[in-house]
Structures are given as C-alpha cells and as structure tokens.
Design an enzyme around this catalytic site. Structure first.
Site, PDB file in Angstrom:
ATOM      1  N   TRP A 101       0.827  -1.212   0.000  1.00 34.60           N
ATOM      2  CA  TRP A 101       0.000   0.000   0.000  1.00 34.60           C
ATOM      3  C   TRP A 101       0.853   1.251   0.000  1.00 34.60           C
ATOM      4  CZ3 TRP A 101      -4.418  -0.787  -1.929  1.00 34.60           C
ATOM      5  CH2 TRP A 101      -5.130  -1.969  -1.657  1.00 34.60           C
ATOM      6  N   ASP A 171      -1.723   6.533   6.374  1.00 37.74           N
ATOM      7  CA  ASP A 171      -2.737   5.603   5.865  1.00 37.74           C
ATOM      8  C   ASP A 171      -2.948   4.578   6.971  1.00 37.74           C
ATOM      9  OD1 ASP A 171      -4.276   3.648   4.714  1.00 37.74           O
ATOM     10  OD2 ASP A 171      -2.895   3.200   3.073  1.00 37.74           O
ATOM     11  N   LYS A 195     -12.247  -2.074   7.175  1.00 38.36           N
ATOM     12  CA  LYS A 195     -11.456  -3.016   7.960  1.00 38.36           C
ATOM     13  C   LYS A 195     -11.786  -2.923   9.441  1.00 38.36           C
ATOM     14  CE  LYS A 195      -8.467  -3.244   4.152  1.00 38.36           C
ATOM     15  NZ  LYS A 195      -7.739  -2.377   3.255  1.00 38.36           N
TER      16      LYS A 195
HETATM   17  C1  PLP Z   1      -7.266  -1.876   2.128  1.00 42.04           C
HETATM   18  C2  PLP Z   1      -6.204  -0.845   2.170  1.00 42.04           C
HETATM   19  C3  PLP Z   1      -6.134   0.204   1.230  1.00 42.04           C
HETATM   20  C4  PLP Z   1      -7.095   0.306   0.076  1.00 42.04           C
HETATM   21  O1  PLP Z   1      -8.313   0.727   0.537  1.00 42.04           O
HETATM   22  P1  PLP Z   1      -9.535   1.013  -0.462  1.00 42.04           P
HETATM   23  O2  PLP Z   1     -10.543   1.571   0.494  1.00 42.04           O
HETATM   24  O3  PLP Z   1      -9.920  -0.301  -1.069  1.00 42.04           O
HETATM   25  O4  PLP Z   1      -9.084   1.990  -1.473  1.00 42.04           O
HETATM   26  C5  PLP Z   1      -5.146   1.137   1.366  1.00 42.04           C
HETATM   27  N1  PLP Z   1      -4.248   1.074   2.361  1.00 42.04           N
HETATM   28  C6  PLP Z   1      -4.267   0.089   3.275  1.00 42.04           C
HETATM   29  C7  PLP Z   1      -3.247   0.069   4.365  1.00 42.04           C
HETATM   30  C8  PLP Z   1      -5.239  -0.892   3.212  1.00 42.04           C
HETATM   31  O5  PLP Z   1      -5.273  -1.881   4.121  1.00 42.04           O
END
Ligand code: PLP
Length: 358
Positions: A101, A171, A195
């Site tokens: 990511w 993030d 999540k």
């Molecule tokens: C799942 C995830 C993403 C992507 O998220 P989306 O909402 O599908 O765009 C980005 N960064 C991390 C750390 C993730 O776990």
C-alpha cells in the site's frame, strides 16, 4: 450461523452492531424509514453525521483543531487527494514505504507533487518497517507519509516513526482505532472504513483544520475544503456507512475505547503468534519486532500444504485465511470485531492440522 471471519477487508463487523442495525433498520428513530431512505439533508441525518464524527474524534483523541470528513473513493483515492491538496506551492513530502500500500501511495503522490521515498524496507523484503538509521528525511518537508499497518505483508509500525517535528500523514486503513496513537504528531489520518470501523463505501479523513485551503484550481470534489465547508454533505454521502461508523464507535467506547481495543487485540495476536512460534510447522512472515496485531501472515512447509490448509479451514468455518496472491501463504486478519474465541478456535484447528499433516 456466524462463521469465524478472518477476512482482510471488507471484514468482520461487531455482532452487537449488526443486531442493532437489524432492529433499527425498518424504522429508525420513529421516522418510519431506514437510514438509507432518509434525505441526507434532513435534521435526523445531520445528527447521525455529527454523532459519527464526534465518536471518531473522541476515540482518536482529536480536539477542535481537527475535522473528520466522510468521503468516497477509498483509501486509494486519498493516495492522490492528500498530495493534490497538501503539496501546494512547491511543498515537498517524504514517504516511508514498507509494503504494497505504501508503494501505491508514493506512486500516486509523485503524479501530484514533489514526493519522494525517504526510506524503504525493500532490501529486507518488506518483512519489517524501515529502520531509523535508514531514514533520509528532509526537515523542510510538509509531511512524512507512512502506512501504520501493511495489510498484505502483516507488518506494522510499533509506534509512530520519529520525524523531528515534521507532521505525519498516515494511511491507517487497517489499524485505525485498534490502539492509541500520539495525535500531536499528525496532520492527517485516513482510511477506508471496511477493515476496522464500518462497511465499505465510506472513507474517513481526519485532518487538521489549518491544513485545509480553498483550492479553486483542483476539481471541486477532490478538494478537502469543499467537504469540510459542507460537513461532508456537499453531495450525497454514503449515509448508511456513516450511520454504521457511529454505531461501531459506540461499541468501541462500550469496551473501553481504543485502549480497550488494544488489550483485546494484543491478546488475540499473542495467542496466534504463540501458536506459530511454538511449532516448526508454521512460520511467520514478518520480523518479530514489527509483526502486525491486525494481519497475521504465516506459511506452511509448502504452498500445497498451505492451499490444503485454507480449503480445510473454510470447510471447518474459518473464512478468509488465504494470503494475498502477491505474498502467498496464509493471513488471518484480527480486526477489532474479531473475538478471542475465534482465534482460540483457529489455534486449535492449527494444532490439529499440524498433528495430521505435519
Ligand atoms: C485496504 C487498504 C487500502 C485500500 O483501501 P480502499 O478503500 O480499497 O481503497 C489502502 N491502504 C491500506 C493500508 C489498506 O489496508
């Protein structure tokens, strides 16, 4: 019947929240409608929106220097929106990269402004976070971006990286609200809800108000100023997701807030790592100091045995254990809503699988 849900995202939601939604759905707050049927311009929805924002601010420890936005486009759109909004007038950004990511985040940021990698753990095969000795930070950078938990590799920062006062942008998609954070160090925190905090379709962006500037030159929908000014109601927001986030926040608060979540999460992760470490059959992917409390990645002696494990586990009611295709092996995601009983059932299954296949 509920299964043991180890999905990586969308993922397990707290059962008490789902049951409450089920009860409230046909007639929320005596309106004779579900939240999905309300106008987003109604007073009732404004209260739901405010409740979700207040819940997140309380749990994250954000004061009124901060605002929380409910957006769409996932964390993936934030890879672009963050630099598009924050890297104005030649401002620069440093990125600490330790997995898939983070690599996507820097790739998008480079399209928008002066962003560069200040440290990466590629040479360590993404099994750990970058070491402080590997940091090449620019003290003039506007922010340092990091991924608090790399969901695919299962590698998590134990605490915030030290940036000598440069604000962090995080993030936090896969560990938001799973443990306390030191909010003073941050300028912006973002994550998809699916999540740890709700259903898919809503993205949370917590941002310091003094980072929000009017930017008429960028698309209206991509400017934080647009959404901050309209309290996330510039256009139709994901109303059901925002309602769910409010309920998940209440559930977290009823269990002692993020400190309560951390205690639960540590107990779950410890139980699974102890099972992995006590056997010569299962091998963890991440270096021990940086192992994730959210996504536990491990392998079996061969990819074939791993595939067989995933298949038999599914039959036994353990869902979502197959690792991401880029890493292979197995991954158990133990987000806030996953109960210790599910982890204990999984470790018992692992012992039995090892006994019969080891
Ligand atoms: C799942 C995830 C993403 C992507 O998220 P989306 O909402 O599908 O765009 C980005 N960064 C991390 C750390 C993730 O776990």
């Amino acid at each position: 019947m509920r299964v043991h849900n180890f999905n990586a995202g969308p993922a397990a939601l707290p059962l008490p929240v789902l049951e409450r939604v089920q009860v409230e759905l046909p007639d929320l707050h005596h309106t004779g409608m579900s939240v999905m049927e309300w106008s987003h311009r109604s007073k009732q929805f404004e209260n739901v929106n405010q409740g979700a924002e207040d819940g997140l601010k309380r749990l994250l420890g954000l004061n009124d220097d901060w605002t929380v936005l409910f957006l769409q486009g996932g964390a993936s759109l934030q890879f672009s929106m963050v630099p598009m909004n924050v890297l104005q007038n030649g401002a620069k950004a440093d990125y600490l990269v330790h997995g898939a990511w983070g690599r996507k985040a820097i790739a998008e940021a480079k399209k928008e402004g002066a962003a560069r990698i200040a440290a990466s753990s590629e040479s360590a095969n993404w099994k750990r976070v970058p070491l402080a000795s590997e940091f090449d930070l620019d003290s003039a950078a506007k922010y340092v971006h990091f991924t608090s938990n790399e969901t695919i590799e299962g590698v998590q920062w134990p605490t915030e990286p030290e940036t000598n006062g440069v604000p962090l942008v995080c993030d936090a998609s896969s560990d938001i609200l799973s443990r306390p954070i030191n909010v003073e160090k941050y300028g912006l925190i973002y994550g998809g809800a699916q999540k740890n905090i709700g259903p898919s379709g809503v993205t949370v962006v917590a941002i310091r108000r003094d980072w929000i500037e009017p930017l008429p030159q960028i698309p209206t929908m991509l400017a934080y100023a647009t959404h901050a000014k309209e309290h996330s109601l510039y256009n139709t927001p994901p109303t059901f997701g925002i309602y769910m986030i409010g309920l998940v926040c209440e559930w977290i608060e009823s269990l002692g807030g993020v400190a309560g979540m951390q205690a639960r999460n540590t107990a779950k992760a410890n139980a699974l790592y102890a099972q992995i470490d006590s056997s010569g059959f299962y091998t963890g992917f991440a270096d021990k100091e940086n192992r994730s409390q959210m996504n536990i990645t491990f392998r079996l002696p061969s990819e074939e045995l791993g595939a067989q494990f995933a298949t038999e586990a599914t039959k036994a009611g353990f869902i979502g254990l197959k690792g991401h295709r880029s890493v292979g092996g197995l991954r158990a995601s133990l987000y806030n809503a996953v109960e210790l009983e599910s982890v204990e059932a999984l470790t018992a299954f692992m012992r039995e699988f090892e006994r019969t296949h080891g």
